[in-house]
Design a protein around this motif. Sequence first.
Motif, mmCIF file in Angstrom:
data_model
loop_
_atom_site.group_PDB
_atom_site.id
_atom_site.type_symbol
_atom_site.label_atom_id
_atom_site.label_comp_id
_atom_site.label_asym_id
_atom_site.label_seq_id
_atom_site.Cartn_x
_atom_site.Cartn_y
_atom_site.Cartn_z
ATOM 1 N N LEU A 204 -11.184 -8.762 14.835
ATOM 2 C CA LEU A 204 -9.799 -8.923 14.403
ATOM 3 C C LEU A 204 -9.014 -7.632 14.595
ATOM 4 O O LEU A 204 -7.830 -7.656 14.949
ATOM 5 C CB LEU A 204 -9.751 -9.344 12.929
ATOM 6 N N LEU A 205 -9.671 -6.500 14.371
ATOM 7 C CA LEU A 205 -9.011 -5.204 14.463
ATOM 8 C C LEU A 205 -9.447 -4.452 15.704
ATOM 9 O O LEU A 205 -10.580 -4.585 16.159
ATOM 10 C CB LEU A 205 -9.330 -4.361 13.216
ATOM 11 N N SER A 206 -8.525 -3.664 16.238
ATOM 12 C CA SER A 206 -8.803 -2.813 17.390
ATOM 13 C C SER A 206 -8.366 -1.398 17.077
ATOM 14 O O SER A 206 -7.471 -1.176 16.237
ATOM 15 C CB SER A 206 -8.047 -3.316 18.630
ATOM 16 N N ALA A 207 -8.984 -0.430 17.750
ATOM 17 C CA ALA A 207 -8.591 0.962 17.565
ATOM 18 C C ALA A 207 -7.105 1.116 17.879
ATOM 19 O O ALA A 207 -6.615 0.607 18.881
ATOM 20 C CB ALA A 207 -9.424 1.854 18.471
ATOM 21 N N GLY A 208 -6.392 1.804 16.987
ATOM 22 C CA GLY A 208 -4.960 2.003 17.157
ATOM 23 C C GLY A 208 -4.114 1.070 16.318
ATOM 24 O O GLY A 208 -2.913 1.305 16.139
ATOM 25 N N ASP A 209 -4.715 -0.007 15.780
ATOM 26 C CA ASP A 209 -3.963 -0.929 14.924
ATOM 27 C C ASP A 209 -3.581 -0.264 13.602
ATOM 28 O O ASP A 209 -4.204 0.717 13.178
ATOM 29 C CB ASP A 209 -4.791 -2.182 14.619
ATOM 30 N N ILE A 210 -2.576 -0.845 12.947
ATOM 31 C CA ILE A 210 -2.192 -0.447 11.597
ATOM 32 C C ILE A 210 -2.585 -1.576 10.643
ATOM 33 O O ILE A 210 -2.334 -2.754 10.932
ATOM 34 C CB ILE A 210 -0.677 -0.172 11.493
ATOM 35 N N VAL A 211 -3.191 -1.223 9.530
ATOM 36 C CA VAL A 211 -3.653 -2.211 8.553
ATOM 37 C C VAL A 211 -2.920 -2.011 7.233
ATOM 38 O O VAL A 211 -2.753 -0.885 6.758
ATOM 39 C CB VAL A 211 -5.180 -2.095 8.316
ATOM 40 N N GLN A 212 -2.474 -3.120 6.660
ATOM 41 C CA GLN A 212 -1.908 -3.122 5.314
ATOM 42 C C GLN A 212 -2.660 -4.165 4.495
ATOM 43 O O GLN A 212 -2.931 -5.269 4.986
ATOM 44 C CB GLN A 212 -0.412 -3.432 5.357
ATOM 45 N N PHE A 213 -3.004 -3.803 3.263
ATOM 46 C CA PHE A 213 -3.732 -4.712 2.378
ATOM 47 C C PHE A 213 -2.749 -5.383 1.415
ATOM 48 O O PHE A 213 -1.871 -4.725 0.854
ATOM 49 C CB PHE A 213 -4.800 -3.962 1.590
ATOM 50 N N GLN A 214 -2.945 -6.696 1.227
ATOM 51 C CA GLN A 214 -2.073 -7.481 0.348
ATOM 52 C C GLN A 214 -2.904 -8.069 -0.790
ATOM 53 O O GLN A 214 -3.803 -8.871 -0.555
ATOM 54 C CB GLN A 214 -1.401 -8.601 1.144
ATOM 55 N N PRO A 215 -2.620 -7.670 -2.037
ATOM 56 C CA PRO A 215 -3.399 -8.194 -3.173
ATOM 57 C C PRO A 215 -3.198 -9.707 -3.338
ATOM 58 O O PRO A 215 -2.076 -10.210 -3.219
ATOM 59 C CB PRO A 215 -2.824 -7.437 -4.378
ATOM 60 N N ILE A 216 -4.280 -10.413 -3.593
ATOM 61 C CA ILE A 216 -4.224 -11.844 -3.869
ATOM 62 C C ILE A 216 -5.123 -12.140 -5.057
ATOM 63 O O ILE A 216 -5.981 -11.331 -5.437
ATOM 64 C CB ILE A 216 -4.668 -12.693 -2.652
ATOM 65 N N GLY A 217 -4.937 -13.326 -5.649
ATOM 66 C CA GLY A 217 -5.770 -13.752 -6.764
ATOM 67 C C GLY A 217 -6.971 -14.557 -6.301
ATOM 68 O O GLY A 217 -7.127 -14.856 -5.107
ATOM 69 N N VAL A 218 -7.803 -14.937 -7.254
ATOM 70 C CA VAL A 218 -9.033 -15.668 -6.941
ATOM 71 C C VAL A 218 -8.724 -17.019 -6.302
ATOM 72 O O VAL A 218 -9.399 -17.438 -5.346
ATOM 73 C CB VAL A 218 -9.872 -15.855 -8.224
ATOM 74 N N GLU A 219 -7.699 -17.736 -6.821
ATOM 75 C CA GLU A 219 -7.368 -19.042 -6.267
ATOM 76 C C GLU A 219 -6.884 -18.928 -4.825
ATOM 77 O O GLU A 219 -7.238 -19.744 -3.967
ATOM 78 C CB GLU A 219 -6.315 -19.728 -7.141
ATOM 79 N N GLU A 220 -6.058 -17.925 -4.553
ATOM 80 C CA GLU A 220 -5.582 -17.713 -3.198
ATOM 81 C C GLU A 220 -6.738 -17.345 -2.263
ATOM 82 O O GLU A 220 -6.787 -17.778 -1.109
ATOM 83 C CB GLU A 220 -4.519 -16.611 -3.174
ATOM 84 N N PHE A 221 -7.668 -16.555 -2.776
ATOM 85 C CA PHE A 221 -8.860 -16.209 -1.994
ATOM 86 C C PHE A 221 -9.604 -17.472 -1.575
ATOM 87 O O PHE A 221 -9.966 -17.640 -0.407
ATOM 88 C CB PHE A 221 -9.770 -15.296 -2.803
ATOM 89 N N ALA A 222 -9.828 -18.362 -2.539
ATOM 90 C CA ALA A 222 -10.563 -19.599 -2.262
ATOM 91 C C ALA A 222 -9.820 -20.471 -1.264
ATOM 92 O O ALA A 222 -10.432 -21.070 -0.360
ATOM 93 C CB ALA A 222 -10.813 -20.373 -3.556
ATOM 94 N N ARG A 223 -8.490 -20.539 -1.389
ATOM 95 C CA ARG A 223 -7.691 -21.343 -0.478
ATOM 96 C C ARG A 223 -7.776 -20.809 0.951
ATOM 97 O O ARG A 223 -7.968 -21.554 1.905
ATOM 98 C CB ARG A 223 -6.233 -21.396 -0.935
ATOM 99 N N LEU A 224 -7.638 -19.493 1.094
ATOM 100 C CA LEU A 224 -7.697 -18.883 2.417
ATOM 101 C C LEU A 224 -9.100 -18.989 3.011
ATOM 102 O O LEU A 224 -9.262 -19.174 4.223
ATOM 103 C CB LEU A 224 -7.276 -17.426 2.333
ATOM 104 N N GLU A 225 -10.095 -18.906 2.167
ATOM 105 C CA GLU A 225 -11.477 -19.007 2.645
ATOM 106 C C GLU A 225 -11.757 -20.406 3.191
ATOM 107 O O GLU A 225 -12.490 -20.582 4.160
ATOM 108 C CB GLU A 225 -12.453 -18.665 1.528
ATOM 109 N N ARG A 226 -11.131 -21.421 2.542
ATOM 110 C CA ARG A 226 -11.284 -22.801 3.007
ATOM 111 C C ARG A 226 -10.450 -23.057 4.270
ATOM 112 O O ARG A 226 -10.670 -24.042 4.978
ATOM 113 C CB ARG A 226 -10.857 -23.791 1.915
ATOM 114 N N GLY A 227 -9.469 -22.175 4.495
ATOM 115 C CA GLY A 227 -8.587 -22.351 5.652
ATOM 116 C C GLY A 227 -7.536 -23.409 5.455
ATOM 117 O O GLY A 227 -7.069 -24.036 6.401
ATOM 118 N N THR A 228 -7.149 -23.630 4.186
ATOM 119 C CA THR A 228 -6.139 -24.641 3.881
ATOM 120 C C THR A 228 -4.859 -23.969 3.409
ATOM 121 O O THR A 228 -4.831 -22.805 3.100
ATOM 122 C CB THR A 228 -6.631 -25.611 2.801
#
Length: 228
Positions: A204-228
């Motif tokens: 997903l990442l390549s040398a030279g990219d910029i990364v920003q982290f976005q806080p999420i909750g447990v429910e959002e984690f589960a939703r994104l993990e399911r891909g829904t």
Amino acid sequence: MEYTLVPLCEYAVTVRFASCIDEAVNDIVHQTAVRLQAAQKEGIMEIVPAFSSLTVYYDPLVAGNYADVCAWLRENIRSSGQDACRLTRTIVIPVCYGGEFGPDLADVARFHGMTEDEVAALHSAGRYRVYMIGFSPGFAYLGGLSSRLATPRRTVPRTTVPAGSVGIAGGQTGVYPLATPGGWQLIGRTPLKLFDPHREEPSLLSAGDIVQFQPIGVEEFARLERGT
């Protein structure tokens, strides 16, 4: 910038610009990598950028011997006027901080005299540069961590760190793309797959990219993990 050419093995040569971790030096590394890739010499198999150097892997039967490759490198590397660059991408990575996803967050907070929420807020406020990919497939070494969060590695590494774990080690932060042993302080986890061998671009990442982290909750984690 001056550089030195160092033989790595019988089919690779390293171009070393410095011996420190520095953003300006890393810029030159990536600019040079782009220039060499554009030169398209037959027999050059891979160009791998690192913190302050890059390594060129070649087929001696096609590209020629070490002296031939060094001659090509000198012809295409310029110490000034590094104007070639790759398009810089900004990748947003959702992270669920603390709890089962960040078992070391409390220890990091105590080490710095902060609350867990303060650590998460400071970490997610950063803008991180991918200096290089290494250690394991897709593992990005990120620079830009606040000095207020710099934390020593664990004295006893874990035998298995779950894929997606976000950690801190010294003055760097990073995300484990695969389940591997590791000694970084784990403060959270992302549901994103940072490395998938079935994708056209596995990392997903390549040398030279910029990364920003976005806080999420447990429910959002589960939703994104399911891909829904």
